[in-house]
Enzyme design. Structure first.
Site, PDB file in Angstrom:
ATOM      1  N   ASN A   1       0.853  -1.188   0.000  1.00 63.31           N
ATOM      2  CA  ASN A   1       0.000   0.000   0.000  1.00 63.31           C
ATOM      3  C   ASN A   1       0.890   1.239   0.000  1.00 63.31           C
ATOM      4  O   ASN A   1       1.920   1.280   0.681  1.00 63.31           O
ATOM      5  CB  ASN A   1      -0.889   0.034   1.247  1.00 63.31           C
TER       6      ASN A   1
ATOM      7  N   GLU B   1      -1.143   1.502  -5.025  1.00 65.77           N
ATOM      8  CA  GLU B   1      -1.239   2.850  -5.585  1.00 65.77           C
ATOM      9  C   GLU B   1      -0.090   3.192  -6.522  1.00 65.77           C
ATOM     10  O   GLU B   1      -0.248   4.042  -7.413  1.00 65.77           O
ATOM     11  CB  GLU B   1      -1.333   3.876  -4.453  1.00 65.77           C
TER      12      GLU B   1
ATOM     13  N   ASP C   1      -4.220  20.050  10.683  1.00 69.95           N
ATOM     14  CA  ASP C   1      -4.858  19.144   9.746  1.00 69.95           C
ATOM     15  C   ASP C   1      -5.515  19.931   8.618  1.00 69.95           C
ATOM     16  O   ASP C   1      -5.397  21.161   8.541  1.00 69.95           O
ATOM     17  CB  ASP C   1      -5.839  18.203  10.444  1.00 69.95           C
TER      18      ASP C   1
END
Length: 447
Positions: free
Chosen positions: A143, A206, A254
């Site tokens: 991943n 990916e 964030d």
């Protein structure tokens, strides 16, 4: 295809500017990047304390740059290409090569890398634009994803693991007492970042997606721990996510532009660092909560929303995760409807496509969804709250949402707005006024 080639193309197109003043990697360079948030890509050539190092920011801070990186021109062309890359990924495994452009450093010392420090309350420098490849040691599932990495020593990071695919791999390895082998690649072509920021089904690698987006040109190198890394990265780190060691992570900024909460998170041990050998090192600074972060995090979700809504509405013109919604929580969807029920179906499909979404407006295709005033105008002239409002209570949303009913689970109330004109109505009552003149005001003599 590498980052340097992409930057060269931006330079030729007049989309990159050099900053030659001496600036510090801590706070100063990030501050300047934010002041050109939707403007040109910036390349800082004089980084205090780091010789032979350039820092770049705002690489894909506009939709135009993302589309340029993927060789597409329109929203729908982008949606189709990205979704195609997810579908064909298993057939686009990158070729392995020994012809890498980086060499190992003699020792592991993260303080020697130009990792920026961004916000005042963060505990230190933070790596925000690197791609982490992790491997399931039992089934060799790979991943690639982007994670926040905070140095906590010369050979240690603490990593923010959201409960998604890398977290799943980490937990599977942890259950059998194994550390998770990883590579961390920094300074990559934007197509790799877009792929790593996507959410295909578990088991779809990916980097295969990135190879499809790059027309099969991506090459990788397997590191000593068995994990691949792109052959043309600026920096590659080899290491392991500890199955046992954790520490406090945060507070860090964030995508909402607010500080994330402090959590106990896994520790990464770095065993080797490789650095590009030719020319000045190019370090990418990505400022959390600004346009580049929002686009990378949300643009694949736009494609998924387009796909889901297209399954229930005959024609979907475009989708935007809005700037004011932090590129994550709010969406506008433009459709050409054939039934007055289409917008409500579109609302439900959008929520299904992107579970973190908590507010969506559906408009007609004559509305420019990149203009918040036009969207609000559609709401003012085409929306009735007693008929056109959809409320969904106690639904799963985003754990980032500071007003969630249950922040740990992200439980919230979602709202959909049908701001489309009724099909049975007199269209002239909803048409925007147009003055039929073709003068160029800039050529008028106004004194």
């Amino acid at each position: 295809m590498d980052l340097r080639e992409f930057l060269s193309g931006l330079r030729s197109a007049g989309m990159l500017r050099f900053v030659n003043d001496e600036l510090d990697i801590n706070y100063e360079i990030p501050y300047v990047i934010t002041k050109f948030d939707k403007g040109p890509t910036l390349e800082f050539t004089n980084v205090r304390g780091f010789r032979d190092t350039h820092v770049v920011g705002n690489i894909v801070n506009t939709r135009n740059k993302v589309y340029r990186a993927l060789g597409v021109k329109t929203d729908v062309e982008f949606y189709r290409r990205l979704l195609w890359a997810e579908e064909v990924a298993p057939s686009y495994r990158p070729g392995e090569t020994n012809n890498v452009v980086y060499d190992p450093l003699p020792s592991v010392d993260l303080t020697k890398l130009p990792i920026p420090r961004y916000f005042e309350l963060e505990p230190g420098p933070c790596l925000t634009s690197a791609v982490v490849v992790g491997m399931d040691t039992k089934e060799n599932v790979l991943n690639a994803s982007i994670h926040r990495l905070t140095p906590i020593g010369p050979d240690r990071f603490v990593i923010r693991l959201v409960p998604r695919h890398l977290y799943r791999i980490y937990m599977r390895n942890r259950e059998i007492g194994k550390d998770t082998p990883i590579s961390i690649s920094w300074g990559l072509h934007p197509a790799i970042l877009v792929a790593a920021a996507s959410s295909p089904s578990f088991g779809t690698f990916e980097l295969n997606m990135a190879n499809a987006l790059l027309n099969g040109s991506l090459k990788v190198k397997s590191l000593d721990n068995g994990v691949p890394a792109p052959a043309h990265a600026e920096v590659v780190m080899e290491g392991y996510i500890s199955a046992r060691e954790t520490t406090k992570e945060g507070p860090c900024m964030d995508v909402l532009g607010t500080y994330d909460e402090v959590r106990e998170q896994p520790v990464v041990r770095i065993t080797r660092i490789y650095v590009r050998r030719d020319g000045p090192l190019i370090a990418q600074a990505l400022v959390a909560g600004y346009s580049e972060h929002k686009l990378l995090m949300g643009i694949e979700k736009e494609a998924k929303i387009w796909q889901f809504v297209s399954n229930v509405v005959p024609e979907v013109k475009s989708v935007r995760l809005t700037d004011g919604g932090c590129g994550w929580l709010h969406a506008v969807v433009a459709i050409r409807k054939q039934s007055d029920g289409d917008p409500k179906n579109a609302i439900m499909a959008a929520f299904a496509a992107h579970p973190s979404l908590k507010y969506v407006v559906v408009v007609d295709d004559d509305i420019n969804i990149d203009d918040p005033s036009e969207v609000e105008w559609a709401m003012a002239t085409r929306f009735r709250a007693d008929e056109d409002l959809v409320l969904i209570k106690y639904a799963r949303g985003s754990t980032l949402d500071p007003v969630a009913i249950d922040p740990l689970q992200g439980i919230t109330t979602k709202m959909g707005i049908d701001a489309t004109r009724p099909i049975s109505s007199d269209i002239s009552r909803f048409r925007k006024g147009v003055i039929p003149a073709s003068l160029d005001p800039d050529k008028l003599r106004i004194e």
